[in-house]
Design a protein around this motif. Structure first.
Motif, short mmCIF file in Angstrom:
data_model
loop_
_atom_site.label_atom_id
_atom_site.label_comp_id
_atom_site.label_asym_id
_atom_site.label_seq_id
_atom_site.Cartn_x
_atom_site.Cartn_y
_atom_site.Cartn_z
N TRP A 177 0.70 3.76 -2.71
CA TRP A 177 -0.49 4.62 -2.82
C TRP A 177 -0.63 5.57 -1.63
O TRP A 177 -0.95 6.73 -1.80
N PHE A 178 -0.44 5.05 -0.44
CA PHE A 178 -0.65 5.88 0.76
C PHE A 178 0.14 5.30 1.93
O PHE A 178 0.41 4.10 1.96
N ASN A 227 -0.05 7.48 5.16
CA ASN A 227 -0.14 8.60 6.08
C ASN A 227 -1.30 8.50 7.07
O ASN A 227 -1.53 9.41 7.84
N HIS A 268 0.82 -1.22 0.00
CA HIS A 268 0.00 0.00 0.00
C HIS A 268 0.85 1.27 0.00
O HIS A 268 0.35 2.35 -0.31
#
Lengths: 235, 66
Positions: free
Chosen positions: A137-138, A140, A134
């Motif tokens: 993609w992200f 945070n 992941h």
């Protein structure tokens, strides 16, 4: 071998195959070149290959990276893990496209997997590999990251059906134990109760079960809406 | 799916909590103390407290089956 300088510490990067890399301090990197960690890498490669088969739209072919670290404060420093050994997301990137590698302690890496293959082990390690996936993609929002990492083995790989113990635990999960997304956002995945019970399986901790159920609900809803859109387009 | 999660992580105007709550079936005008929602063949039950924080999201056994 490619070298990396992280906060004054030098790591060397060993390319194992088309989808595995390992970064380690120079002495350990030399041992890896001579075959150290073979059993560990072979097991992890098997799980990585299972993930590569999933029908996810990868931006670029996934690259799973590991950072091998001595146990103790160094492990905590470069992994951010509250425990001094084990496996957790590392704090620096080894691969530009998949910037979250997994930190693993030297003892585990060197001696490999002593226990037999089990569904719990597969779920736990695919959870860790999911963090690398992941990260393209992200990376945070902890709720999203841990939720996806739980969703991947249990739901996307459909291991929930083979994992009688987890099914039993999650079906018995009581309402008062369910943590809210807001609570996890503010206080993190590990409740004080979780930190006291160090030997408890991660998948059975309240925070992890909570984010899994959240992501499952979210995903099912999104899946449903996508199907409806497709049907509308057909008619 | 990953791109859906990416949208969530990048939206500065909506908290993850609000967006996920909306997507699992909550509307913004829910004010009752405890609400049980049973949709799609009783797939899940949600309970909220007064401040609309989800205190429970309990799935029925068959929800885990595919």
């Amino acid at each position: 071998m490619e070298k990396m300088n992280v906060d004054g510490a030098v790591f060397e990067v060993c390319e194992i195959n088309s989808h595995l890399k390992v970064a380690a301090f120079p002495q350990m990197a030399q041992k890896i070149k001579k075959g150290c960690g073979e059993n560990f890498l072979s097991v992890m490669d098997g799980y990585a290959c299972d993930l590569l088969k999933l029908p996810l739209e990868y931006k670029t072919p996934p690259m799973f990276s590991f950072v091998v670290l001595p146990r103790g404060d160094v492990f905590k420093q470069f992994s951010g893990c509250p425990f001094p050994h084990g496996m957790a997301a590392a704090r620096f990137a080894v691969d530009a496209n998949y910037p979250v590698p997994l930190a693993v302690d030297e003892v585990w890496f060197e001696h490999g997997f002593m226990s037999e293959e089990s569904i719990e082990r597969k779920v736990g390690l695919c959870h860790e590999l999911a963090h690398t996936l992941h990260s393209a993609w992200f990376d945070n929002k902890e709720v999203l990251c841990e939720g996806f990492a739980e969703l991947l083995p249990h739901y996307l790989m459909n291991l929930e059906n083979q994992n009688a113990r987890h099914r039993q635990v999650i079906e018995a999960f009581t309402q008062d134990k369910m943590r809210t997304v807001a609570d996890i956002d503010q206080n993190g995945m590990f409740s004080s109760e979780d930190l006291k019970q160090r030997n408890k399986n991660t998948q059975e901790r309240e925070g992890y079960m909570s984010v899994y159920l959240w992501m499952l609900g979210y995903t099912k809803r999104v899946e449903k809406s996508l199907v409806l859109i497709s049907l509308k387009q057909l008619t | 799916m990953l791109s859906e999660f990416e949208k969530l992580s990048k939206n500065p105007n909506v908290s993850v909590f609000e967006e996920m709550a909306k997507l699992v079936g909550l509307s913004s005008d829910i004010l009752t103390n405890t609400i049980q929602m049973q949709k799609e063949g009783q797939a899940y039950v949600l309970k909220l407290d007064k401040s609309k924080q989800v205190i429970s999201l309990k799935y029925k056994k068959d929800f885990l089956n595919r």
